[in-house]
Write a protein that holds these residues in place. Structure first.
Motif, PDB file in Angstrom:
ATOM      1  N   ARG A  24      -7.084   7.193   5.690  1.00 51.17           N
ATOM      2  CA  ARG A  24      -5.789   6.668   5.250  1.00 51.17           C
ATOM      3  C   ARG A  24      -5.940   5.290   4.599  1.00 51.17           C
ATOM      4  N   THR A  25      -6.714   4.413   5.226  1.00 45.12           N
ATOM      5  CA  THR A  25      -6.896   3.066   4.671  1.00 45.12           C
ATOM      6  C   THR A  25      -7.604   3.097   3.321  1.00 45.12           C
ATOM      7  N   THR A  26      -8.547   4.011   3.169  1.00 41.36           N
ATOM      8  CA  THR A  26      -9.255   4.152   1.889  1.00 41.36           C
ATOM      9  C   THR A  26      -8.295   4.593   0.792  1.00 41.36           C
ATOM     10  N   ILE A  27      -7.415   5.514   1.125  1.00 38.47           N
ATOM     11  CA  ILE A  27      -6.430   6.010   0.159  1.00 38.47           C
ATOM     12  C   ILE A  27      -5.476   4.898  -0.250  1.00 38.47           C
ATOM     13  N   LEU A  28      -4.984   4.151   0.735  1.00 36.86           N
ATOM     14  CA  LEU A  28      -4.050   3.061   0.453  1.00 36.86           C
ATOM     15  C   LEU A  28      -4.702   1.968  -0.397  1.00 36.86           C
ATOM     16  N   ASN A  29      -5.948   1.664  -0.076  1.00 33.80           N
ATOM     17  CA  ASN A  29      -6.663   0.651  -0.861  1.00 33.80           C
ATOM     18  C   ASN A  29      -6.799   1.077  -2.312  1.00 33.80           C
ATOM     19  N   ARG A  30      -7.048   2.363  -2.521  1.00 38.97           N
ATOM     20  CA  ARG A  30      -7.203   2.859  -3.886  1.00 38.97           C
ATOM     21  C   ARG A  30      -5.875   2.840  -4.638  1.00 38.97           C
ATOM     22  N   ILE A  31      -4.787   3.189  -3.950  1.00 36.73           N
ATOM     23  CA  ILE A  31      -3.461   3.137  -4.574  1.00 36.73           C
ATOM     24  C   ILE A  31      -3.125   1.705  -4.977  1.00 36.73           C
ATOM     25  N   PHE A  51      -1.778  11.955  -0.396  1.00 33.08           N
ATOM     26  CA  PHE A  51      -0.641  11.167   0.073  1.00 33.08           C
ATOM     27  C   PHE A  51       0.631  11.981  -0.148  1.00 33.08           C
ATOM     28  N   ILE A  52       1.678  11.592   0.572  1.00 33.85           N
ATOM     29  CA  ILE A  52       2.957  12.299   0.508  1.00 33.85           C
ATOM     30  C   ILE A  52       4.055  11.302   0.147  1.00 33.85           C
ATOM     31  N   ILE A  53       4.851  11.669  -0.861  1.00 30.68           N
ATOM     32  CA  ILE A  53       5.961  10.834  -1.306  1.00 30.68           C
ATOM     33  C   ILE A  53       7.250  11.654  -1.267  1.00 30.68           C
ATOM     34  N   ALA A  54       8.361  10.981  -0.941  1.00 34.99           N
ATOM     35  CA  ALA A  54       9.641  11.672  -0.868  1.00 34.99           C
ATOM     36  C   ALA A  54      10.751  10.780  -1.390  1.00 34.99           C
ATOM     37  N   PRO A  55      11.880  11.375  -1.790  1.00 30.91           N
ATOM     38  CA  PRO A  55      13.027  10.562  -2.214  1.00 30.91           C
ATOM     39  C   PRO A  55      13.838  10.051  -1.030  1.00 30.91           C
ATOM     40  N   TYR A 104      13.712   9.361   3.648  1.00 26.76           N
ATOM     41  CA  TYR A 104      12.897   9.219   4.854  1.00 26.76           C
ATOM     42  C   TYR A 104      13.212  10.363   5.806  1.00 26.76           C
ATOM     43  N   ASP A 105      12.165  10.999   6.345  1.00 26.26           N
ATOM     44  CA  ASP A 105      12.342  12.081   7.313  1.00 26.26           C
ATOM     45  C   ASP A 105      11.331  11.875   8.443  1.00 26.26           C
ATOM     46  N   ALA A 106      11.815  11.781   9.668  1.00 31.45           N
ATOM     47  CA  ALA A 106      10.952  11.487  10.814  1.00 31.45           C
ATOM     48  C   ALA A 106       9.889  12.557  11.026  1.00 31.45           C
ATOM     49  N   ALA A 107      10.234  13.823  10.798  1.00 31.24           N
ATOM     50  CA  ALA A 107       9.274  14.918  11.010  1.00 31.24           C
ATOM     51  C   ALA A 107       8.144  14.853   9.982  1.00 31.24           C
ATOM     52  N   VAL A 108       8.475  14.500   8.746  1.00 32.76           N
ATOM     53  CA  VAL A 108       7.445  14.362   7.710  1.00 32.76           C
ATOM     54  C   VAL A 108       6.533  13.188   8.045  1.00 32.76           C
ATOM     55  N   CYS A 109       7.129  12.103   8.498  1.00 34.13           N
ATOM     56  CA  CYS A 109       6.353  10.922   8.881  1.00 34.13           C
ATOM     57  C   CYS A 109       5.379  11.260  10.004  1.00 34.13           C
ATOM     58  N   LYS A 110       5.846  11.992  11.007  1.00 36.42           N
ATOM     59  CA  LYS A 110       5.006  12.394  12.131  1.00 36.42           C
ATOM     60  C   LYS A 110       3.867  13.291  11.668  1.00 36.42           C
ATOM     61  N   MET A 111       4.170  14.243  10.784  1.00 34.87           N
ATOM     62  CA  MET A 111       3.154  15.158  10.263  1.00 34.87           C
ATOM     63  C   MET A 111       2.065  14.382   9.517  1.00 34.87           C
ATOM     64  N   CYS A 112       2.470  13.467   8.672  1.00 33.78           N
ATOM     65  CA  CYS A 112       1.499  12.693   7.895  1.00 33.78           C
ATOM     66  C   CYS A 112       0.645  11.807   8.795  1.00 33.78           C
ATOM     67  N   ASN A 113       1.263  11.191   9.792  1.00 35.00           N
ATOM     68  CA  ASN A 113       0.506  10.352  10.717  1.00 35.00           C
ATOM     69  C   ASN A 113      -0.498  11.173  11.515  1.00 35.00           C
ATOM     70  N   ARG A 114      -0.117  12.379  11.855  1.00 30.98           N
ATOM     71  CA  ARG A 114      -1.019  13.260  12.608  1.00 30.98           C
ATOM     72  C   ARG A 114      -2.312  13.501  11.844  1.00 30.98           C
ATOM     73  N   TYR A 115      -2.196  13.688  10.529  1.00 28.72           N
ATOM     74  CA  TYR A 115      -3.372  13.990   9.706  1.00 28.72           C
ATOM     75  C   TYR A 115      -3.865  12.770   8.923  1.00 28.72           C
ATOM     76  N   GLN A 116      -3.303  11.592   9.254  1.00 29.09           N
ATOM     77  CA  GLN A 116      -3.736  10.338   8.638  1.00 29.09           C
ATOM     78  C   GLN A 116      -3.629  10.355   7.118  1.00 29.09           C
ATOM     79  N   ILE A 117      -2.471  10.877   6.664  1.00 30.19           N
ATOM     80  CA  ILE A 117      -2.135  10.911   5.244  1.00 30.19           C
ATOM     81  C   ILE A 117      -1.022   9.896   4.991  1.00 30.19           C
ATOM     82  N   PRO A 118      -1.192   8.982   4.075  1.00 29.82           N
ATOM     83  CA  PRO A 118      -0.142   7.998   3.806  1.00 29.82           C
ATOM     84  C   PRO A 118       1.173   8.662   3.396  1.00 29.82           C
TER      85      PRO A 118
END
Length: 214
Positions: A3-10, A89-93, A95-109
């Protein structure tokens, strides 16, 4: 990729192409133009049903040369499908708590769209990696970022809309962490896209150089 590598690249790339395409051929043309101009970060929007296939085929074709994510992800089911196809990475228009939880589970920004300061802090506290100022960035312009960063300078913000070749310097000076760009990087020939990407990236490089010299 962590996740940190992805964020640094963005953050390093700063410019993100917002892509909506119906065919892989056009997606490749856009990707080639962006890469030629120095932009290696693409968001493939799930407003079209073939987004997953586009993400997978681009990921297989370009590997680490491109950082490819999924946009307009409204629910956790779509988020998981996007991650399985190779979205970094995942982007949305919204905020959704379930999407946030899913992304955190797999360490995807996760970068949800937020309108108010309350929404932004809520998303950040839940684990969002960055917030997307949407749809307010196109309405208020670069001054929005300065306003938001004044009370929360630690808040990572991505703009979405309102960026062009004439005002890119203003956006960068506002403190924005990532700039989402649509038509400039998705319309026209590969050569036209490459030229626009080059000019946008040049602005980023110049801005970075100025900051380092201060």
């Amino acid at each position: 990729m962590f996740r940190t590598t992805i964020l640094n690249r963005i953050e390093e790339t700063t410019i993100m192409a917002i892509v909506r395409v119906e065919t892989i051929e056009r997606a490749v043309e856009i990707a080639e133009g962006c890469l030629a101009g120095g932009v290696d970060c693409l968001e493939i929007s799930y407003t079209l049903p073939n987004a997953g296939a586009i993400i997978q085929q681009l990921s297989e074709r370009y590997g680490t040369k491109l950082l490819i994510g999924a946009g307009t992800v409204l629910d956790s089911e779509t988020a998981r499908l996007a991650i399985l196809t190779g979205a970094s990475f995942i982007i949305a228009p919204n905020y959704d708590a379930a999407v946030c939880k899913m992304c955190n589970r797999y360490q995807i920004p996760y970068m949800p769209g937020c309108t108010s300061m309350t929404e932004m802090i809520t998303a950040l506290e839940a684990g969002a990696a960055m917030v997307k100022a949407f749809p307010i960035s196109s309405y208020y312009g670069p001054t929005l970022i300065t306003t938001l960063k004044t009370p929360t300078p630690y808040l990572p913000i991505m703009s979405s809309g309102g960026v062009n070749l004439e005002n890119i310097d203003e956006w960068l000076s506002s403190g924005v962490d990532c700039v989402g760009v649509g038509s400039l990087l998705t319309t026209g020939t590969k050569e036209e896209i490459a030229e626009n990407a080059k000019q946008l990236k040049l602005a980023v490089v110049k801005h970075s150089s100025r900051n380092k010299s201060l």
